[in-house]
Design an enzyme around this catalytic site. Structure first.
Site, PDB file in Angstrom:
ATOM      1  N   GLU A   1      -5.362  -8.650   1.080  1.00 29.03           N
ATOM      2  CA  GLU A   1      -6.009  -8.357   2.364  1.00 29.03           C
ATOM      3  C   GLU A   1      -7.472  -8.071   2.120  1.00 29.03           C
ATOM      4  O   GLU A   1      -7.824  -7.349   1.175  1.00 29.03           O
ATOM      5  CB  GLU A   1      -5.433  -7.091   3.049  1.00 29.03           C
ATOM      6  CG  GLU A   1      -4.061  -7.245   3.615  1.00 29.03           C
ATOM      7  CD  GLU A   1      -3.550  -5.947   4.250  1.00 29.03           C
ATOM      8  OE1 GLU A   1      -4.362  -5.083   4.653  1.00 29.03           O
ATOM      9  OE2 GLU A   1      -2.315  -5.810   4.325  1.00 29.03           O
TER      10      GLU A   1
ATOM     11  N   GLU B   1       0.788  -1.236   0.000  1.00 26.72           N
ATOM     12  CA  GLU B   1       0.000   0.000   0.000  1.00 26.72           C
ATOM     13  C   GLU B   1       0.822   1.289   0.000  1.00 26.72           C
ATOM     14  O   GLU B   1       0.802   2.057   0.980  1.00 26.72           O
ATOM     15  CB  GLU B   1      -0.958   0.023   1.194  1.00 26.72           C
ATOM     16  CG  GLU B   1      -1.903  -1.160   1.247  1.00 26.72           C
ATOM     17  CD  GLU B   1      -2.941  -1.039   2.366  1.00 26.72           C
ATOM     18  OE1 GLU B   1      -2.821  -0.151   3.210  1.00 26.72           O
ATOM     19  OE2 GLU B   1      -3.891  -1.837   2.362  1.00 26.72           O
TER      20      GLU B   1
HETATM   21  C1  PNW Z   1      -4.364  -1.799   5.642  1.00 23.30           C
HETATM   22  N1  PNW Z   1      -7.236   3.987   4.861  1.00 23.30           N
HETATM   23  O1  PNW Z   1      -4.228  -0.468   6.048  1.00 23.30           O
HETATM   24  C2  PNW Z   1      -3.041  -2.404   6.056  1.00 23.30           C
HETATM   25  O2  PNW Z   1      -2.342  -3.062   5.040  1.00 23.30           O
HETATM   26  C3  PNW Z   1      -3.077  -3.192   7.317  1.00 23.30           C
HETATM   27  O3  PNW Z   1      -1.814  -3.171   7.922  1.00 23.30           O
HETATM   28  C4  PNW Z   1      -4.182  -2.685   8.215  1.00 23.30           C
HETATM   29  O4  PNW Z   1      -4.172  -3.293   9.472  1.00 23.30           O
HETATM   30  C5  PNW Z   1      -5.501  -2.927   7.489  1.00 23.30           C
HETATM   31  O5  PNW Z   1      -5.515  -2.317   6.222  1.00 23.30           O
HETATM   32  C6  PNW Z   1      -6.721  -2.440   8.256  1.00 23.30           C
HETATM   33  O6  PNW Z   1      -6.684  -1.064   8.432  1.00 23.30           O
HETATM   34  C7  PNW Z   1      -5.033   0.581   5.713  1.00 23.30           C
HETATM   35  O7  PNW Z   1      -7.209   4.962   5.657  1.00 23.30           O
HETATM   36  C8  PNW Z   1      -5.046   1.647   6.600  1.00 23.30           C
HETATM   37  O8  PNW Z   1      -7.949   4.026   3.818  1.00 23.30           O
HETATM   38  C9  PNW Z   1      -5.768   2.767   6.317  1.00 23.30           C
HETATM   39  C10 PNW Z   1      -6.499   2.834   5.125  1.00 23.30           C
HETATM   40  C11 PNW Z   1      -6.490   1.766   4.241  1.00 23.30           C
HETATM   41  C12 PNW Z   1      -5.757   0.637   4.543  1.00 23.30           C
END
Ligand code: PNW
Length: 461
Positions: A368, A172
């Site tokens: 994921e 990401e």
């Molecule tokens: C992902 N947003 O993170 C990550 O790859 C993981 O480590 C995390 O635990 C999981 O999603 C759940 O949050 C994100 O703000 C964090 O859009 C924030 C965002 C998207 C993905």
């Protein structure tokens, strides 16, 4: 699980790769063990107010010491694959120079355990724990970080390339760049939009340089990158709303997909952010490096965006979208998870279809997908029907995509364990397995049993 009789069974391809995912800083703990140095998350999580409850990853799930038990849990669920990340500051404590063997040895032990269990390892090289020493030298806005990343990637691959088939360079880059350097919600907590855009480029460049390093060491490696993508739609068909959707789709999806898969930055996005950056960080040859062919694309999917045109109300100071802070984010009115994210399984179908339709063919993996809910232990049991329903509906969306011709090859639930959910600390639980952080006791939730059944049957029924 409740038999509603409304859904029919859907069977997945015989070689579909079923797994679960984690990330180093979110589960390992042991942050000073065996020569590990601080990452940007060790430093950021200590800043007052940065993380809910002042939580840090100091102990997390203590996976560093409990990996044997955790692999045994994976076995009991019948996982075919386990996606985890390597902590750069364990391998190269200052982000440069020779490898720290003691740090590599931890992952060797994990790989041994996985091998004995017959579980296919899937390594993510960077899931956000940049060595603090590299942030002190400028971090991702600094071009040198891309070179350092490729060097680190080569070290890890040299050590484990004979035992690991699947390699994800970055997890990401949108989150690293925009939450880390634009709205400052993630480490290193900087709020510098121009630097965030430079980070995008240097992250992608780091991916390209690492990909080429891995290929030169093993032409047979399966190498790719994971993006968080979200199908984006307009609240209405009004031209102003459609334009808002174009802008957010540009910043969230195309700014990454286009350079990686088409070899160019999207002109409209570059124009939208022109007041912040002239993209002069792009040097000759960079886009060739970034767009070198990949063997798979990982997609992390949680929810979708529905947006509307600015209406004159003040821009959102916490927006992760540079030069689009005025776009309004409208819900569809669907039920939400504990993160406040709307549940939109059809959005996963649309996201997969969008990638398959608009870009050159590449094997896709959902690396994921999952949800946080307010889990509770009652009589030693964690019953999480909302999460079961979430997985059920999103797996059906995956199946529909496959039936529509999308080359989707596997699915990883996020996450194996409840863990350190970044700025939300330990409050938000995404695990198939509940973790009691006082005792480090693991309790598989009802959703873990459900997922194990899905894997065993190769179908959702
Ligand atoms: C992902 N947003 O993170 C990550 O790859 C993981 O480590 C995390 O635990 C999981 O999603 C759940 O949050 C994100 O703000 C964090 O859009 C924030 C965002 C998207 C993905």
């Amino acid at each position: 699980r409740p038999d509603t009789g409304l859904e029919t069974a859907v069977r997945f391809p015989a070689d579909f790769l079923w797994g679960a995912a984690t990330a180093s800083y979110q589960i390992e703990g042991a942050v000073t063990a065996d020569g590990r140095s601080p990452s940007i998350w060790d430093v950021f999580s200590r800043q007052p107010g940065a993380v809910a409850n002042g939580d840090t990853g100091d102990e997390a799930c203590d996976h560093y010491h409990r990996y044997r038990e955790d692999v045994a849990i994976m076995s009991s669920l019948g996982l075919r694959s386990y996606r985890f990340s390597v902590a750069w500051p364990r391998v190269q404590p200052t982000g440069r120079g020779p490898a720290n063997q003691a740090g590599l040895d931890f992952y060797k032990r994990v790989l041994d355990e996985l091998q004995n269990a017959g579980i296919e390892p899937w390594v993510t090289l960077y899931h956000w724990d940049l060595p603090q020493a590299l942030e002190d030298a400028g971090g991702w806005p600094n071009r040198d970080t891309a070179e350092r990343f490729a060097e680190y990637a080569a070290i890890v691959h040299k050590e484990f390339g004979d035992r690991v088939r699947f390699w994800t360079t970055l997890n990401e880059p949108w989150v690293s760049a925009m939450l880390g350097y634009h709205n400052g919600v993630h480490a290193p907590g900087r709020r510098e939009p121009a630097a965030a855009l430079a980070s995008v480029h240097h992250l992608l460049l780091g991916h390209g340089l690492a990909t080429s390093a891995l290929r030169s060491q093993d032409p047979g490696a399966t190498v790719g990158i994971t993006l968080n993508l979200a199908a984006t739609s307009a609240a209405t068909d009004a031209p102003a709303d459609l334009d808002a959707a174009r802008r957010i789709d540009g910043l969230a999806n195309r700014l990454y997909l286009d350079p990686l898969l088409l070899g160019r930055y999207p002109d409209d996005v570059v124009a939208d952010v022109a007041a912040l950056s002239d993209f002069s960080f792009v040097e000759d040859g960079d886009l060739e490096t970034i767009s070198a062919p990949i063997d798979m694309l990982g997609i992390n999917y949680y929810t979708t965006n529905v947006v509307a045109a600015p209406d004159g109300s003040p821009p959102d100071p916490g927006s992760p979208h540079p030069a689009a802070e005025d776009v309004r984010h409208i819900g569809r009115g669907a039920p939400k998870t504990a993160m406040g994210w709307e549940i939109d399984p059809d959005g996963l179908y649309r996201t997969l279809k969008m990638v398959a339709d608009k870009y050159p063919a590449v094997p896709l993996y959902v690396t994921e997908n999952g949800a946080a809910f307010d889990d509770e232990v009652v009589d030693g049991v964690v019953d999480d029907p909302d999460r079961v329903a979430y997985f059920d509906s999103h797996l059906r969306a995956c199946h529909r995509a496959i039936a529509a011709g999308v080359p989707l090859r596997g699915y990883f639930a996020w996450s194996l364990l409840d863990n350190f959910e970044w700025a939300f600390g330990y409050d938000k639980r995404f695990g198939l397995v509940f973790v009691d952080y006082r005792t480090q006791r693991r309790i598989p939730k009802t959703s873990a049993r459900f997922y194990a059944d899905v894997i065993a049957r190769n179908e959702v029924w």
